[in-house]
Each structure stands twice: as structure tokens, then as C-alpha cells.
Design a protein around this motif. Structure first.
Motif, short mmCIF file in Angstrom:
data_model
loop_
_atom_site.label_atom_id
_atom_site.label_comp_id
_atom_site.label_asym_id
_atom_site.label_seq_id
_atom_site.Cartn_x
_atom_site.Cartn_y
_atom_site.Cartn_z
N ARG A 188 0.83 -1.20 0.00
CA ARG A 188 0.00 0.00 0.00
C ARG A 188 0.87 1.25 0.00
O ARG A 188 0.57 2.22 -0.69
CB ARG A 188 -0.92 0.02 1.21
CG ARG A 188 -1.83 1.21 1.25
CD ARG A 188 -2.77 1.13 2.41
NE ARG A 188 -3.78 0.13 2.22
CZ ARG A 188 -4.94 0.37 1.62
NH1 ARG A 188 -5.21 1.58 1.19
NH2 ARG A 188 -5.84 -0.58 1.47
N ARG A 191 1.86 1.97 -3.44
CA ARG A 191 0.79 2.49 -4.29
C ARG A 191 0.41 3.91 -3.90
O ARG A 191 0.12 4.74 -4.76
CB ARG A 191 -0.43 1.57 -4.20
CG ARG A 191 -0.20 0.23 -4.90
CD ARG A 191 -1.45 -0.58 -4.90
NE ARG A 191 -2.06 -0.58 -3.58
CZ ARG A 191 -2.36 -1.67 -2.90
NH1 ARG A 191 -2.12 -2.84 -3.41
NH2 ARG A 191 -2.90 -1.59 -1.71
N VAL A 192 0.43 4.18 -2.61
CA VAL A 192 0.11 5.54 -2.18
C VAL A 192 1.18 6.52 -2.68
O VAL A 192 0.87 7.61 -3.15
CB VAL A 192 -0.04 5.63 -0.65
CG1 VAL A 192 -0.08 7.07 -0.21
CG2 VAL A 192 -1.28 4.91 -0.21
N ALA A 194 2.87 6.20 -5.34
CA ALA A 194 2.60 6.38 -6.76
C ALA A 194 1.49 7.40 -6.96
O ALA A 194 1.59 8.30 -7.79
CB ALA A 194 2.21 5.05 -7.40
N ALA A 195 0.43 7.26 -6.16
CA ALA A 195 -0.69 8.20 -6.27
C ALA A 195 -0.25 9.62 -5.96
O ALA A 195 -0.69 10.58 -6.59
CB ALA A 195 -1.81 7.78 -5.33
N MET A 196 0.63 9.75 -4.96
CA MET A 196 1.09 11.09 -4.59
C MET A 196 1.94 11.68 -5.70
O MET A 196 1.83 12.86 -6.03
CB MET A 196 1.87 11.02 -3.27
CG MET A 196 0.95 10.75 -2.09
SD MET A 196 1.82 10.32 -0.60
CE MET A 196 2.52 11.90 -0.16
N LYS A 197 2.80 10.84 -6.30
CA LYS A 197 3.63 11.32 -7.42
C LYS A 197 2.74 11.82 -8.55
O LYS A 197 3.06 12.81 -9.19
CB LYS A 197 4.49 10.18 -7.94
CG LYS A 197 5.75 9.92 -7.15
CD LYS A 197 6.50 8.84 -7.88
CE LYS A 197 7.80 8.46 -7.21
NZ LYS A 197 8.33 7.25 -7.89
N CYS A 198 1.65 11.09 -8.79
CA CYS A 198 0.75 11.49 -9.87
C CYS A 198 0.17 12.86 -9.64
O CYS A 198 -0.28 13.51 -10.56
CB CYS A 198 -0.40 10.50 -10.00
SG CYS A 198 0.04 9.08 -10.95
N ARG A 199 0.15 13.26 -8.41
CA ARG A 199 -0.40 14.59 -8.14
C ARG A 199 0.69 15.57 -7.81
O ARG A 199 0.49 16.53 -7.08
CB ARG A 199 -1.46 14.50 -7.04
CG ARG A 199 -2.70 13.86 -7.62
CD ARG A 199 -3.87 14.05 -6.74
NE ARG A 199 -3.98 12.96 -5.78
CZ ARG A 199 -4.54 13.13 -4.60
NH1 ARG A 199 -4.98 14.30 -4.25
NH2 ARG A 199 -4.62 12.11 -3.79
N GLY A 200 1.85 15.31 -8.33
CA GLY A 200 2.90 16.32 -8.28
C GLY A 200 3.78 16.27 -7.05
O GLY A 200 4.53 17.20 -6.80
N PHE A 201 3.69 15.20 -6.27
CA PHE A 201 4.52 15.10 -5.06
C PHE A 201 5.98 14.87 -5.46
O PHE A 201 6.28 14.00 -6.26
CB PHE A 201 4.03 13.93 -4.22
CG PHE A 201 4.75 13.76 -2.91
CD1 PHE A 201 4.52 14.63 -1.87
CD2 PHE A 201 5.66 12.72 -2.74
CE1 PHE A 201 5.17 14.47 -0.66
CE2 PHE A 201 6.31 12.56 -1.53
CZ PHE A 201 6.07 13.44 -0.50
N ARG A 202 6.87 15.68 -4.91
CA ARG A 202 8.28 15.51 -5.24
C ARG A 202 9.13 15.39 -3.99
O ARG A 202 10.26 15.87 -3.92
CB ARG A 202 8.79 16.69 -6.07
CG ARG A 202 8.16 16.69 -7.43
CD ARG A 202 8.56 17.87 -8.23
NE ARG A 202 7.57 18.11 -9.27
CZ ARG A 202 7.62 19.11 -10.08
NH1 ARG A 202 8.58 20.01 -9.98
NH2 ARG A 202 6.69 19.26 -10.99
N PHE A 205 5.82 17.79 1.47
CA PHE A 205 4.46 18.26 1.47
C PHE A 205 4.39 19.75 1.25
O PHE A 205 5.24 20.49 1.75
CB PHE A 205 3.79 17.94 2.80
CG PHE A 205 3.27 16.56 2.88
CD1 PHE A 205 1.99 16.27 2.45
CD2 PHE A 205 4.06 15.54 3.34
CE1 PHE A 205 1.49 14.98 2.50
CE2 PHE A 205 3.58 14.25 3.40
CZ PHE A 205 2.30 13.97 2.97
N PRO A 206 3.39 20.19 0.50
CA PRO A 206 3.21 21.63 0.36
C PRO A 206 2.88 22.23 1.72
O PRO A 206 2.13 21.62 2.48
CB PRO A 206 2.02 21.76 -0.59
CG PRO A 206 1.31 20.45 -0.50
CD PRO A 206 2.35 19.43 -0.21
#
Ligand SMILES: Nc1ncnc2c1ncn2[C@@H]1O[C@H](COP(=O)(O)OP(=O)(O)OP(=O)(O)O)[C@@H](O)[C@H]1O
Ligand SMILES: [Mg+2]
Lengths: 238, 225
Positions: A188, A191-192, A194-202, A205-206
Motif C-alpha cells: 500500500r 501504491r500511495v 505512486a498516487a502522490m507522485k501522480c499529483r505532483g509530489f516531489r 508536502f506543500p
């Protein structure tokens, strides 16, 4: 209390804990306990839930408190069937009980009552490491998921007639359960991420809250708090 | 698995938003999940990507946004060849991927925090990110869900929130991995409405032929070799 800045509340909680653990006089500790209750009142903590939390912690120190009077030597207090309790031991037990509960209660009121992002930005404002804060935030979020996952696996086992007994089958099944929980958590996590990367996580945290200046309410709270601390310090050591 | 097909719309001219050329991939060495895959998504297209369970559909979407690196072949997105992790930062912002399992996608405590996570990463201010998040929730019909705890929503609600997290980033392309899984008929009909109204090009994976019939402009079928 709601409007008080996260940084201020965290500092206050730390200071409260330091002073409380350093105190040893029962009368002062009682006063401190009262102020912790007061803080809880200001923070509008839900009464029943808070008491439940305190009790669950008291469960841990119960044995200590129950045995201390009998294991500490000193003036005779009371006794039965060959065991004698000492006054000093009783005092020590009381001290530990009050310290633990006051610290816990003040922490619940000052820190735990804040929304999680506020805790995070408070810690960040105090110069805490970004990685640590991330771990904290994700831990808060995922402890519940882990519990749910555990429950789901357990129901899956129970649905097929599993009953814990003291046999190899039971222990092997528990082994699978624990192993599965770890494997699933790792999966998990992947996968999480991966999901965060898809939303621009580098990697970080902002920042949610802009670094706000301390308001007047913050200063008022701080001053009252410092005064109270000073009072306790003078009372105990003055 | 192999296939495929130039673009019926643009005839393979350089209009492609996302283009895979001779892509192959395997999770376990020597057991390729996809090999020699050619695929192209053009402007305003809505492609249905179908194939048997385990054919590699989800895998293809992950390759498109760089979550998986292909063993061979070329991934082009928005007019540029993408190879390294860095190349994909931009792609992920412009192509929104809806995961097959919504539980993997939602990781924040509350709905609103999750939805604004993307916009904040795109560099928007708190206020603007909030506005985007509210708009996205409104599009999927979940206004008022802002402060709900994400993991305590129903399966269908989680799907819609996950879709909102994608929409909030205003991507140019939507990659939807079984968006209808777990939705009732009414919600499904609403989802069709939502998707029909969106201008984005889409790749949709779904086993629901009814749903696909209403939406797609072209079908691509993964066939085993
Ligand atoms: N993390 C992984 N490690 C190893 N093998 C994997 C992994 N993920 C997927 N696979 C395998 O790769 C193949 C393709 O998987 P993929 O999830 O892309 O299929 P799919 O077409 O999306 O199927 P479905 O319709 O069931 O969602 C499957 O045979 C699967 O077992
Ligand atoms: Mg899939």
C-alpha cells in the motif's frame, strides 16, 4: 484556545511537561492537575472520551501505583496479611499518578486537540525536520487504515469459521495474519506513493498554513502561561 | 500482449498527446506483460482500452505517467520523449490518472485536504488551491463533503472524490482505470454526464460496455500474442 497558534501550544505543552515532571510536592502537583483540567476545559475536550483516554493510560501505570506503597520502605501506613504499606510509598504513587495524568491531559488539550495540519505547521514553525513531520502526518493517517486492514483480515478468517485455540493451526494463522499485514502495508505504501507522485509530489508536502505572525491572543495566552509556570517554580523551589 | 493501430483521427501526424512506440514491460524478468505496444492518444479523443483481466491495461496507464519504466520502446507525452523521473513531473500534472483502487489514491485525513493536495503541489496558494478543490468537488456532485473523513466514505463516494482529486489539477488528459467500479446505476449515469461534459482527451478502462458505448470515440483492444 482555538485561536492560539500551533507553535505556542506546542511550546506550552513541552514547558508544562518539563515543569510538572520536575515537581515533587503533592500540593503543587494537585494545583497543576487542576490547571490541566482547566486547559482541557478551555480546549473543549469531549469529557467522556478524554476520561477514557486517561483511564487507558492509567491502566499501564496501575500495577506500579498499586505496588509502590508496599515496596517502598518508610513510616508505617497500613498493612494486611503480612504486607505493610509505607506513607512515603503512597506519596510516591500519588506523585506519579498526578504527574502522568496532568501531563497527558495538558497534552491532549494543548496539542492533540489541534487539527493535524495545524500540528504540522506548528512543528515546522519551530524548526522541526520536514521528514519527521511527514512521518508523523502519515502515521496519523495510516494507523486507522492499518487497523481496518487488520479487521478486514480477521473478519475474513472468522467468516470461514476460524476460532482461536491453543494449537498449531491457530498460531500459524496468526503468523499469516501478521505477515499479510506487513506485506499489504508495504504494498500500500508503494501504491500511495505512486498516487502522490501522480499529483505532483516531489518529496515534500506543500506548506499548508502560511507562517502567520503571532496574534495578540497568542501573546496573552503565552504571558498567562509563563506567569503560571513562574508561580509553580517559585512555589516548589523558592 | 501486442497490438496496434495508428490514430484514426490524426492519422499518426504529430498531434498526439500521448504516444507509446514499441513499448514492452515485464514485472518479472522474461515474463513480459506487454511487448511491442504501439498506442496513440490524440486531441479530444476518448479511447476505450479493453482486454482480459491481467492483460496489462492498468500497467499501460502507469507507464504513460512514468510510474513504471518500460524495458524497451519510447514514451512520448505532450510532444516530448520522456525517459527520466524528472521528465514525468510535468506529465503527471497534465495527465491525471484515476487509480483502479480509490483507497490507494486518497491518503489525507479529510476530503478537502486530499483534493487540494494536487493544486498545492502545482504551486498554487492556499486560497486558490481551495477554490480549485471546491470546484472539483462540485463537478463530481460532492459539495458539502469537504470535511468528511476520507477513508470512512462509501466505495462509490471514494471513487468520486478520487476523480475530484484528479480534476482539481485541471489536467489536459484523463487516464481512468475502471471509473465505474462499485458505482450504482444512478451514480454511473451521473458519471457519464460528468465525463461527457469534460473537454479532456481520455483513456478509459472499463468492462462495462454500456458505459463505454455512451462515451468513447475509439476502441483499442489488447490481444494476447
Ligand atoms: N506489482 C506487480 N508485480 C508483479 N506482477 C504484477 C504486478 N502488477 C501486476 N502484475 C501482473 O501484470 C499483469 C497485468 O496486470 P494489470 O494490473 O496491468 O492488468 P489489468 O489489465 O489492469 O487487469 P484487470 O482488468 O484485472 O484490472 C497481471 O498478470 C498481473 O498479475
Ligand atoms: Mg487493472
Amino acid at each position: 484556545m482555538k485561536g492560539v497558534d500551533g507553535r505556542v501550544r506546542i511550546i506550552a505543552a513541552v514547558l508544562f511537561a518539563v515543569v510538572t515532571t520536575a515537581c515533587s510536592r503533592l500540593d503543587i502537583l494537585t494545583a497543576i492537575m487542576f490547571s490541566a483540567v482547566l486547559l482541557a476545559w478551555f480546549a473543549r475536550l469531549p469529557v467522556v472520551e478524554t476520561i477514557k483516554k486517561l483511564l487507558s493510560m492509567d491502566g499501564f501505570i496501575l500495577i506500579l501505583i498499586a505496588t509502590l506503597p508496599f515496596t517502598t520502605t518508610g513510616t508505617h501506613w497500613f498493612g494486611f496479611s503480612g504486607f505493610t504499606a509505607s506513607v512515603e510509598g503512597g506519596q510516591l504513587a500519588m506523585e506519579i499518578f498526578l504527574t502522568a495524568n496532568a501531563c497527558m491531559l495538558s497534552f491532549l488539550a494543548l496539542v492533540a486537540a489541534m487539527p493535524h495540519p495545524a500540528i504540522a505547521s506548528g512543528l515546522r514553525g519551530l524548526g522541526c525536520s520536514k521528514n519527521l513531520i511527514q512521518i508523523l502526518l502519515l502515521t496519523i493517517r495510516y494507523i486507522e487504515t492499518l487497523r481496518l486492514e487488520y479487521q478486514r483480515l480477521r473478519t475474513a478468517m472468522q467468516a470461514r469459521g476460524f476460532q482461536p485455540r491453543n494449537n498449531l493451526h491457530t498460531w500459524r494463522s496468526y503468523g499469516y495474519l501478521a505477515g499479510m499485514l506487513i506485506v499489504r502495508s508495504l504494498d500500500r505504501a508503494d501504491r500511495v506513493l505512486a498516487a502522490m507522485k501522480c499529483r505532483g509530489f516531489r518529496g515534500s508536502f506543500p506548506t499548508v498554513a502560511e507562517d502567520a505572525k503571532l496574534t495578540k491572543a497568542d501573546y496573552v495566552f503565552l504571558w498567562w502561561f509563563f506567569l503560571a509556570v513562574l508561580f509553580v517554580v517559585v512555589w516548589q523551589w523558592g | 500482449m501486442v497490438v496496434f493501430l495508428g490514430c484514426a483521427v490524426c492519422g499518426g501526424v504529430a498531434m498526439g498527446l500521448i504516444k507509446l512506440t514499441a513499448v514492452s514491460f515485464s514485472y518479472i524478468p522474461d515474463k513480459p506483460v506487454i511487448s511491442g505496444l504501439d498506442f496513440e492518444l490524440c486531441n479530444a479523443e476518448r479511447i476505450a482500452l479493453s482486454g482480459a483481466n491481467g492483460a496489462g491495461k492498468s500497467t499501460i496507464l502507469k507507464i504513460m505517467v512514468g510510474l513504471l519504466q518500460p524495458d524497451g520502446g519510447v514514451v512520448e507525452a505532450f510532444g516530448r520523449v520522456r525517459t527520466k523521473e524528472r521528465d514525468f513531473y510535468e506529465v503527471r500534472s497534465r495527465a491525471g490518472l484515476l487509480f483502479q483502487d480509490a483507497d490507494d489514491q486518497l491518503f489525507s485525513p479529510t476530503v478537502i485536504e486530499d483534493v487540494r493536495f494536487g493544486p498545492l503541489n502545482q504551486g498554487l496558494s492556499q486560497t486558490n488551491a481551495d477554490i480549485k478543490a471546491h470546484q472539483a468537488l462540485q463537478i463530481v456532485g460532492l459539495s458539502g463533503f469537504e470535511d468528511r473523513v476520507a477513508h470512512k466514505l462509501s466505495g462509490g463516494e471514494k471513487r468520486l472524490v478520487a476523480l475530484a482529486t484528479v480534476l482539481a489539477m485541471e489536467p489536459e488528459v484523463l487516464l481512468l482505470d475502471e471509473p465505474t467500479a462499485g458505482l450504482d446505476n444512478k451514480t454511473m449515469a451521473r458519471l457519464v454526464g460528468i465525463l461527457e461534459d469534460l473537454p479532456q482527451a481520455m483513456v478509459i478502462i472499463s468492462h462495462d460496455q454500456n458505459f463505454l458505448k455512451k462515451l468513447v470515440t475509439r476502441r483499442v483492444n489488447l490481444v494476447p500474442t
